[in-house]
Scaffold this motif. Structure first.
Motif, PDB file in Angstrom:
ATOM      1  N   ASN A  75      -5.118 -10.744   0.510  1.00 40.70           N
ATOM      2  CA  ASN A  75      -4.954  -9.604   1.394  1.00 40.70           C
ATOM      3  C   ASN A  75      -3.584  -9.680   2.060  1.00 40.70           C
ATOM      4  O   ASN A  75      -3.116 -10.755   2.416  1.00 40.70           O
ATOM      5  CB  ASN A  75      -6.033  -9.588   2.470  1.00 40.70           C
ATOM      6  CG  ASN A  75      -7.417  -9.503   1.872  1.00 40.70           C
ATOM      7  OD1 ASN A  75      -7.612  -8.899   0.829  1.00 40.70           O
ATOM      8  ND2 ASN A  75      -8.377 -10.124   2.510  1.00 40.70           N
ATOM      9  N   THR A 124      -5.684   3.614  -2.952  1.00 39.71           N
ATOM     10  CA  THR A 124      -5.807   2.398  -3.741  1.00 39.71           C
ATOM     11  C   THR A 124      -4.519   2.143  -4.504  1.00 39.71           C
ATOM     12  O   THR A 124      -3.783   3.071  -4.856  1.00 39.71           O
ATOM     13  CB  THR A 124      -6.975   2.486  -4.753  1.00 39.71           C
ATOM     14  OG1 THR A 124      -6.781   3.620  -5.594  1.00 39.71           O
ATOM     15  CG2 THR A 124      -8.312   2.588  -4.052  1.00 39.71           C
ATOM     16  N   THR A 168      -5.116   0.578   3.840  1.00 40.76           N
ATOM     17  CA  THR A 168      -5.593   1.089   5.117  1.00 40.76           C
ATOM     18  C   THR A 168      -4.574   0.739   6.198  1.00 40.76           C
ATOM     19  O   THR A 168      -3.710  -0.103   5.995  1.00 40.76           O
ATOM     20  CB  THR A 168      -6.985   0.524   5.475  1.00 40.76           C
ATOM     21  OG1 THR A 168      -7.448   1.157   6.666  1.00 40.76           O
ATOM     22  CG2 THR A 168      -6.950  -0.977   5.655  1.00 40.76           C
ATOM     23  N   VAL A 220      -7.665  -4.073  -8.110  1.00 41.73           N
ATOM     24  CA  VAL A 220      -7.578  -2.880  -7.271  1.00 41.73           C
ATOM     25  C   VAL A 220      -7.538  -3.312  -5.803  1.00 41.73           C
ATOM     26  O   VAL A 220      -8.357  -4.118  -5.359  1.00 41.73           O
ATOM     27  CB  VAL A 220      -8.774  -1.938  -7.521  1.00 41.73           C
ATOM     28  CG1 VAL A 220      -8.732  -0.745  -6.576  1.00 41.73           C
ATOM     29  CG2 VAL A 220      -8.781  -1.476  -8.977  1.00 41.73           C
ATOM     30  N   TYR A 221      -6.582  -2.774  -5.064  1.00 44.07           N
ATOM     31  CA  TYR A 221      -6.399  -3.059  -3.648  1.00 44.07           C
ATOM     32  C   TYR A 221      -6.637  -1.782  -2.842  1.00 44.07           C
ATOM     33  O   TYR A 221      -6.138  -0.713  -3.210  1.00 44.07           O
ATOM     34  CB  TYR A 221      -4.977  -3.553  -3.377  1.00 44.07           C
ATOM     35  CG  TYR A 221      -4.716  -4.934  -3.909  1.00 44.07           C
ATOM     36  CD1 TYR A 221      -4.670  -6.028  -3.064  1.00 44.07           C
ATOM     37  CD2 TYR A 221      -4.538  -5.144  -5.275  1.00 44.07           C
ATOM     38  CE1 TYR A 221      -4.450  -7.304  -3.564  1.00 44.07           C
ATOM     39  CE2 TYR A 221      -4.315  -6.418  -5.781  1.00 44.07           C
ATOM     40  CZ  TYR A 221      -4.273  -7.482  -4.913  1.00 44.07           C
ATOM     41  OH  TYR A 221      -4.059  -8.745  -5.407  1.00 44.07           O
ATOM     42  N   ARG A 222      -7.381  -1.891  -1.763  1.00 47.47           N
ATOM     43  CA  ARG A 222      -7.571  -0.759  -0.846  1.00 47.47           C
ATOM     44  C   ARG A 222      -6.436  -0.760   0.172  1.00 47.47           C
ATOM     45  O   ARG A 222      -6.055  -1.807   0.683  1.00 47.47           O
ATOM     46  CB  ARG A 222      -8.911  -0.858  -0.119  1.00 47.47           C
ATOM     47  CG  ARG A 222     -10.099  -0.606  -1.027  1.00 47.47           C
ATOM     48  CD  ARG A 222     -11.421  -0.674  -0.282  1.00 47.47           C
ATOM     49  NE  ARG A 222     -11.634  -2.032   0.211  1.00 47.47           N
ATOM     50  CZ  ARG A 222     -11.905  -2.334   1.475  1.00 47.47           C
ATOM     51  NH1 ARG A 222     -12.030  -1.401   2.378  1.00 47.47           N
ATOM     52  NH2 ARG A 222     -12.059  -3.591   1.856  1.00 47.47           N
ATOM     53  N   HIS A 241      -4.402   5.784   3.473  1.00 45.93           N
ATOM     54  CA  HIS A 241      -5.569   5.256   2.766  1.00 45.93           C
ATOM     55  C   HIS A 241      -5.413   5.594   1.296  1.00 45.93           C
ATOM     56  O   HIS A 241      -4.756   6.545   0.926  1.00 45.93           O
ATOM     57  CB  HIS A 241      -6.896   5.773   3.340  1.00 45.93           C
ATOM     58  CG  HIS A 241      -7.030   7.256   3.294  1.00 45.93           C
ATOM     59  ND1 HIS A 241      -7.552   7.917   2.222  1.00 45.93           N
ATOM     60  CD2 HIS A 241      -6.677   8.214   4.178  1.00 45.93           C
ATOM     61  CE1 HIS A 241      -7.535   9.222   2.453  1.00 45.93           C
ATOM     62  NE2 HIS A 241      -7.004   9.426   3.638  1.00 45.93           N
TER      63      HIS A 241
END
Length: 161
Positions: A128, A81, A94, A90-92, A79
């Protein structure tokens, strides 16, 4: 291939550290922080760009030794960024990678199976990234067989809420 060798090394360390265990034992339960950068084709409106950032990974490895056989289970949860070098988007980060590793202590026969799901969730639609991988590796003496049962890397739309 590099990821498989890293997972194999982690599983081997867990196996070596647990040779005297008689039941499942947690070998590793920690957090690691890594810097990462990579090209993501979904980013920058589909033109792609380099994303970079820090990813924290929760690592759990358990091991069991019975008779002349070791069995390890592992799970890695990233996890964090990442930021686009061109857009600043900004990309998360996961996902989860989990699997098993077994080894015969008599003849060195070794297997490794894992499933990896990794996601980069970006702002807006269509950027995504989803990586899904299922792989199996067998080591028998000098023979190494790697089989990717499933590998997909795709750009996906954000699901409506």
């Amino acid at each position: 291939m590099k990821r498989i060798l890293v997972l194999l090394a982690i599983a081997t360390v867990g196996t070596a550290a647990s040779v005297s265990a008689a039941q499942a034992e947690v070998i590793t339960n920690d957090m690691a922080s890594i810097s990462f950068a990579g090209f993501v084709s979904c980013a920058n409106g589909g033109a792609g760009e380099i994303l970079s950032g820090r990813i924290d990974v929760h690592n759990v490895v358990t091991s069991t030794v019975n008779d002349n056989h070791t069995s390890d289970r592992f799970q890695f949860q990233p996890h964090g960024t990442m930021v686009g070098a061109i857009t600043g988007d900004v990309y998360r980060v996961t996902g989860v990678t989990q699997g098993t590793s077994t080894e015969s202590l008599q003849d060195g026969h070794h297997t490794l199976t894992y499933v990896n799901n990794f996601r980069l969730i970006g702002p807006g639609p269509g950027n995504n990234l989803l990586v899904h991988e299922t792989a199996h590796m067998t080591i028998d003496g000098d023979d190494v067989v790697v089989k990717h049962d499933n590998l997909s890397i795709e750009c996906t739309q954000r699901r409506p809420r």
